[in-house]
Design a protein around this motif. Structure first.
Motif, PDB file in Angstrom:
ATOM      1  N   ILE A 103       0.871  -1.170   0.000  1.00 31.44           N
ATOM      2  CA  ILE A 103       0.000   0.000   0.000  1.00 31.44           C
ATOM      3  C   ILE A 103       0.905   1.217   0.000  1.00 31.44           C
ATOM      4  CG2 ILE A 103      -1.819   1.265   1.199  1.00 31.44           C
ATOM      5  CD1 ILE A 103      -2.626  -1.383   2.522  1.00 31.44           C
ATOM      6  N   ASN A 104       0.948   1.925  -1.124  1.00 30.26           N
ATOM      7  CA  ASN A 104       1.811   3.084  -1.277  1.00 30.26           C
ATOM      8  C   ASN A 104       0.994   4.366  -1.240  1.00 30.26           C
ATOM      9  OD1 ASN A 104       3.978   1.381  -1.538  1.00 30.26           O
ATOM     10  ND2 ASN A 104       4.261   1.696  -3.724  1.00 30.26           N
ATOM     11  N   ALA A 105       1.351   5.274  -0.352  1.00 32.03           N
ATOM     12  CA  ALA A 105       0.681   6.568  -0.252  1.00 32.03           C
ATOM     13  C   ALA A 105       1.137   7.471  -1.397  1.00 32.03           C
ATOM     14  CB  ALA A 105       0.992   7.209   1.098  1.00 32.03           C
ATOM     15  N   PRO A 106       0.362   8.498  -1.741  1.00 37.70           N
ATOM     16  CA  PRO A 106       0.721   9.347  -2.885  1.00 37.70           C
ATOM     17  C   PRO A 106       1.901  10.274  -2.616  1.00 37.70           C
ATOM     18  CG  PRO A 106      -1.276  10.162  -1.830  1.00 37.70           C
ATOM     19  CD  PRO A 106      -0.965   8.831  -1.203  1.00 37.70           C
ATOM     20  N   GLY A 107       2.114  10.683  -1.380  1.00 38.34           N
ATOM     21  CA  GLY A 107       3.205  11.611  -1.091  1.00 38.34           C
ATOM     22  C   GLY A 107       2.766  13.053  -1.195  1.00 38.34           C
ATOM     23  N   PRO A 108       3.611  13.991  -0.761  1.00 34.52           N
ATOM     24  CA  PRO A 108       3.242  15.409  -0.754  1.00 34.52           C
ATOM     25  C   PRO A 108       3.297  16.027  -2.141  1.00 34.52           C
ATOM     26  CG  PRO A 108       5.513  15.162  -0.075  1.00 34.52           C
ATOM     27  CD  PRO A 108       4.969  13.766  -0.239  1.00 34.52           C
ATOM     28  N   GLU A 109       2.682  17.178  -2.272  1.00 36.87           N
ATOM     29  CA  GLU A 109       2.780  17.947  -3.504  1.00 36.87           C
ATOM     30  C   GLU A 109       3.877  18.989  -3.340  1.00 36.87           C
ATOM     31  OE1 GLU A 109       0.027  20.640  -6.559  1.00 36.87           O
ATOM     32  OE2 GLU A 109      -0.886  19.533  -4.894  1.00 36.87           O
ATOM     33  N   LEU A 110       4.821  19.015  -4.270  1.00 40.14           N
ATOM     34  CA  LEU A 110       5.949  19.941  -4.172  1.00 40.14           C
ATOM     35  C   LEU A 110       5.637  21.246  -4.902  1.00 40.14           C
ATOM     36  CD1 LEU A 110       7.358  17.346  -3.182  1.00 40.14           C
ATOM     37  CD2 LEU A 110       9.351  18.017  -4.523  1.00 40.14           C
ATOM     38  N   SER A 111       5.938  22.348  -4.239  1.00 40.35           N
ATOM     39  CA  SER A 111       5.737  23.655  -4.849  1.00 40.35           C
ATOM     40  C   SER A 111       6.823  23.911  -5.895  1.00 40.35           C
ATOM     41  CB  SER A 111       5.794  24.749  -3.781  1.00 40.35           C
ATOM     42  OG  SER A 111       7.124  24.854  -3.261  1.00 40.35           O
ATOM     43  N   ASP A 112       6.637  24.966  -6.685  1.00 41.50           N
ATOM     44  CA  ASP A 112       7.647  25.316  -7.688  1.00 41.50           C
ATOM     45  C   ASP A 112       8.996  25.593  -7.025  1.00 41.50           C
ATOM     46  OD1 ASP A 112       5.730  25.069  -9.639  1.00 41.50           O
ATOM     47  OD2 ASP A 112       5.381  27.225  -9.865  1.00 41.50           O
ATOM     48  N   ALA A 113       8.973  26.293  -5.894  1.00 44.51           N
ATOM     49  CA  ALA A 113      10.218  26.618  -5.190  1.00 44.51           C
ATOM     50  C   ALA A 113      10.887  25.357  -4.661  1.00 44.51           C
ATOM     51  CB  ALA A 113       9.929  27.585  -4.048  1.00 44.51           C
ATOM     52  N   GLU A 114      10.087  24.397  -4.173  1.00 39.76           N
ATOM     53  CA  GLU A 114      10.655  23.150  -3.660  1.00 39.76           C
ATOM     54  C   GLU A 114      11.248  22.309  -4.785  1.00 39.76           C
ATOM     55  OE1 GLU A 114       7.635  22.755   0.204  1.00 39.76           O
ATOM     56  OE2 GLU A 114       7.154  21.760  -1.699  1.00 39.76           O
ATOM     57  N   GLN A 115      10.592  22.316  -5.942  1.00 39.23           N
ATOM     58  CA  GLN A 115      11.119  21.585  -7.093  1.00 39.23           C
ATOM     59  C   GLN A 115      12.474  22.139  -7.527  1.00 39.23           C
ATOM     60  OE1 GLN A 115       8.243  21.219 -10.336  1.00 39.23           O
ATOM     61  NE2 GLN A 115       6.583  21.502  -8.878  1.00 39.23           N
ATOM     62  N   GLU A 116      12.560  23.459  -7.591  1.00 38.53           N
ATOM     63  CA  GLU A 116      13.809  24.086  -8.006  1.00 38.53           C
ATOM     64  C   GLU A 116      14.897  23.856  -6.963  1.00 38.53           C
ATOM     65  OE1 GLU A 116      16.522  25.566 -10.338  1.00 38.53           O
ATOM     66  OE2 GLU A 116      14.451  25.279 -10.970  1.00 38.53           O
ATOM     67  N   SER A 117      14.531  23.862  -5.694  1.00 37.54           N
ATOM     68  CA  SER A 117      15.493  23.602  -4.626  1.00 37.54           C
ATOM     69  C   SER A 117      16.036  22.183  -4.731  1.00 37.54           C
ATOM     70  CB  SER A 117      14.833  23.813  -3.264  1.00 37.54           C
ATOM     71  OG  SER A 117      15.741  23.557  -2.217  1.00 37.54           O
ATOM     72  N   LEU A 118      15.171  21.248  -5.116  1.00 38.35           N
ATOM     73  CA  LEU A 118      15.606  19.862  -5.290  1.00 38.35           C
ATOM     74  C   LEU A 118      16.621  19.762  -6.426  1.00 38.35           C
ATOM     75  CD1 LEU A 118      15.204  16.948  -4.327  1.00 38.35           C
ATOM     76  CD2 LEU A 118      13.264  16.762  -5.889  1.00 38.35           C
ATOM     77  N   LEU A 119      16.338  20.412  -7.551  1.00 43.37           N
ATOM     78  CA  LEU A 119      17.274  20.407  -8.676  1.00 43.37           C
ATOM     79  C   LEU A 119      18.600  21.070  -8.293  1.00 43.37           C
ATOM     80  CD1 LEU A 119      14.921  21.334 -11.660  1.00 43.37           C
ATOM     81  CD2 LEU A 119      16.161  19.178 -11.386  1.00 43.37           C
ATOM     82  N   ALA A 120      18.510  22.183  -7.578  1.00 41.93           N
ATOM     83  CA  ALA A 120      19.716  22.901  -7.188  1.00 41.93           C
ATOM     84  C   ALA A 120      20.576  22.061  -6.249  1.00 41.93           C
ATOM     85  CB  ALA A 120      19.347  24.219  -6.518  1.00 41.93           C
ATOM     86  N   THR A 121      19.934  21.330  -5.345  1.00 38.68           N
ATOM     87  CA  THR A 121      20.676  20.487  -4.408  1.00 38.68           C
ATOM     88  C   THR A 121      21.396  19.360  -5.136  1.00 38.68           C
ATOM     89  OG1 THR A 121      19.101  20.996  -2.644  1.00 38.68           O
ATOM     90  CG2 THR A 121      20.489  19.059  -2.329  1.00 38.68           C
ATOM     91  N   VAL A 122      20.734  18.798  -6.142  1.00 42.99           N
ATOM     92  CA  VAL A 122      21.397  17.769  -6.949  1.00 42.99           C
ATOM     93  C   VAL A 122      22.650  18.346  -7.591  1.00 42.99           C
ATOM     94  CG1 VAL A 122      21.200  16.258  -8.956  1.00 42.99           C
ATOM     95  CG2 VAL A 122      19.272  16.486  -7.383  1.00 42.99           C
ATOM     96  N   GLY A 123      22.530  19.535  -8.163  1.00 39.49           N
ATOM     97  CA  GLY A 123      23.682  20.165  -8.796  1.00 39.49           C
ATOM     98  C   GLY A 123      24.813  20.420  -7.826  1.00 39.49           C
ATOM     99  N   GLU A 124      24.470  20.878  -6.619  1.00 40.52           N
ATOM    100  CA  GLU A 124      25.492  21.191  -5.617  1.00 40.52           C
ATOM    101  C   GLU A 124      26.202  19.937  -5.113  1.00 40.52           C
ATOM    102  OE1 GLU A 124      23.161  23.113  -2.706  1.00 40.52           O
ATOM    103  OE2 GLU A 124      22.809  24.932  -3.916  1.00 40.52           O
ATOM    104  N   ARG A 125      25.447  18.855  -4.916  1.00 41.85           N
ATOM    105  CA  ARG A 125      26.011  17.665  -4.295  1.00 41.85           C
ATOM    106  C   ARG A 125      26.577  16.659  -5.293  1.00 41.85           C
ATOM    107  NH1 ARG A 125      25.057  17.311   1.133  1.00 41.85           N
ATOM    108  NH2 ARG A 125      26.828  15.909   0.908  1.00 41.85           N
ATOM    109  N   SER A 126      26.404  16.915  -6.594  1.00 42.72           N
ATOM    110  CA  SER A 126      26.864  15.949  -7.599  1.00 42.72           C
ATOM    111  C   SER A 126      28.337  16.115  -7.971  1.00 42.72           C
ATOM    112  CB  SER A 126      26.008  16.049  -8.862  1.00 42.72           C
ATOM    113  OG  SER A 126      26.141  17.325  -9.457  1.00 42.72           O
ATOM    114  N   VAL A 127      28.992  17.130  -7.426  1.00 40.27           N
ATOM    115  CA  VAL A 127      30.409  17.342  -7.732  1.00 40.27           C
ATOM    116  C   VAL A 127      31.205  16.119  -7.284  1.00 40.27           C
ATOM    117  CG1 VAL A 127      32.433  18.766  -7.298  1.00 40.27           C
ATOM    118  CG2 VAL A 127      30.173  19.835  -7.507  1.00 40.27           C
ATOM    119  N   GLY A 128      31.929  15.507  -8.210  1.00 40.10           N
ATOM    120  CA  GLY A 128      32.727  14.336  -7.891  1.00 40.10           C
ATOM    121  C   GLY A 128      31.978  13.014  -7.948  1.00 40.10           C
TER     122      GLY A 128
END
Length: 315
Positions: A103-128
């Motif tokens: 039984i899998n719940a749907p999860g939260p809805e991410l705002s535009d700012a949260e989506q962009e923050s997620l992408l930015a974090t990937v970029g910051e932490r992907s070095v190396g």
């Protein structure tokens, strides 16, 4: 280092029961709680192998705080992105014959700012990072093109991408040429719009995904084994399993094994199969450690049995 991205993580509770009787009180014989989501599971399997991993994921509410705590207890470096909604909680019920009810719940809805923050974090932490593994379903608020955007950004930064998703999100990302995609048989059938009855059908479907842009396709065919189709050829591997205890996270463990072994070629496929076979023999969503693996039991060939019927045909 292997970076994982899990846009829709979860807190996973698994109960082992003698049988699942609808409408009755069922007493569990065992239970466990794990940080969940496909990318999180990949990080857990990578960490169990002694390889550094960083898990990027949105977390919110009490379930999110517990996911962060469990990751820390397992020695996994997390890069959480705070979100307003609560991280979802999933339930799995495992019966002795290997039947699993989820039984899998749907999860939260991410705002535009949260989506962009997620992408930015990937970029910051992907070095190396040697690989970036983008895994799982997209939460509410994210368009199917979100993974395609992430693949494009990662490639622009020089990173290699492994993508494990399905449906429109997978199809949209193919145009950005992910380095490897990892569908199971059902997801592969959905992607090409036709049923798969044999290993040969799966090979043709994988070849079609490569024609659409995927550089390599690592396809899980359940009990039948796994396929790897890339520029060097087509490979098929399988391993015996004494008893299936739980298949939660088995595909994620396979992807981890593939990436740990370099993420290309038949040796990486053999590692993927060894990890997947070990995972299904463990409880809940437990990830295998090196002592659980049986690499010598893996059979690998460059001549897949094209006419072999799939144990579970995909529609």
């Amino acid at each position: 280092m292997i970076l994982t991205v899990t846009p829709n993580p979860s807190l996973d509770r698994t109960y082992e029961v003698p049988s699942l009787d609808r409408g009755e009180v069922v007493r569990a014989t065992g239970d466990r709680m794990d940080p969940g989501g496909k990318g999180v599971n990949v990080s857990r399997a990578v960490a169990a192998a002694g390889v550094r991993t960083v898990a990027v994921l949105p977390l919110g509410g009490a379930p999110g705080a517990l996911v962060a705590q469990l990751l820390d207890e397992q020695g996994i470096e997390a890069a959480p992105v705070p979100v307003a909604g609560q991280t979802r909680s999933n339930i799995a019920v495992a019966e002795p014959d290997g039947t699993l009810t989820k039984i899998n719940a749907p999860g939260p809805e991410l705002s535009d700012a949260e989506q962009e923050s997620l992408l930015a974090t990937v970029g910051e932490r992907s070095v190396g990072a040697e690989w970036i593994a983008c895994c799982g379903s997209l939460p509410r608020g994210l368009e199917p093109s979100w993974y395609a955007d992430l693949v494009a950004r990662a490639h622009a930064a020089g990173a290699r991408i492994a993508l494990d998703t399905s449906g429109p999100a997978l199809l949209a990302a193919l145009a950005e040429r992910p380095d490897v995609v990892k569908p199971n048989a059902e997801e592969l059938a959905e992607a090409v719009g036709r049923p798969l009855a044999t290993v040969g059908d799966a090979v043709k479907a994988a070849e079609e995904l490569r024609e659409r842009g995927a550089r390599a396709v690592l396809a899980s065919l359940g009990a039948d084994g796994q396929l790897l189709v890339d520029a060097s050829g087509t490979y098929f591997a399988s391993a015996p399993v004494d008893a299936v205890r739980s298949n939660v996270g088995a595909g994620d463990s396979s992807l981890a094994g593939f990436l740990i072994a370099g993420g290309t070629g038949p040796a990486a496929l053999a590692s993927a199969v060894a990890h997947g076979a070990a995972a299904v023999q463990l409880p809940g969503s437990a990830m295998p450690s090196p002592s659980d693996l049986a690499p010598d039991a893996v059979t690998l060939t460059a001549e897949p049995p094209l006419n072999r019927p799939l144990t579970e045909p995909a529609s």
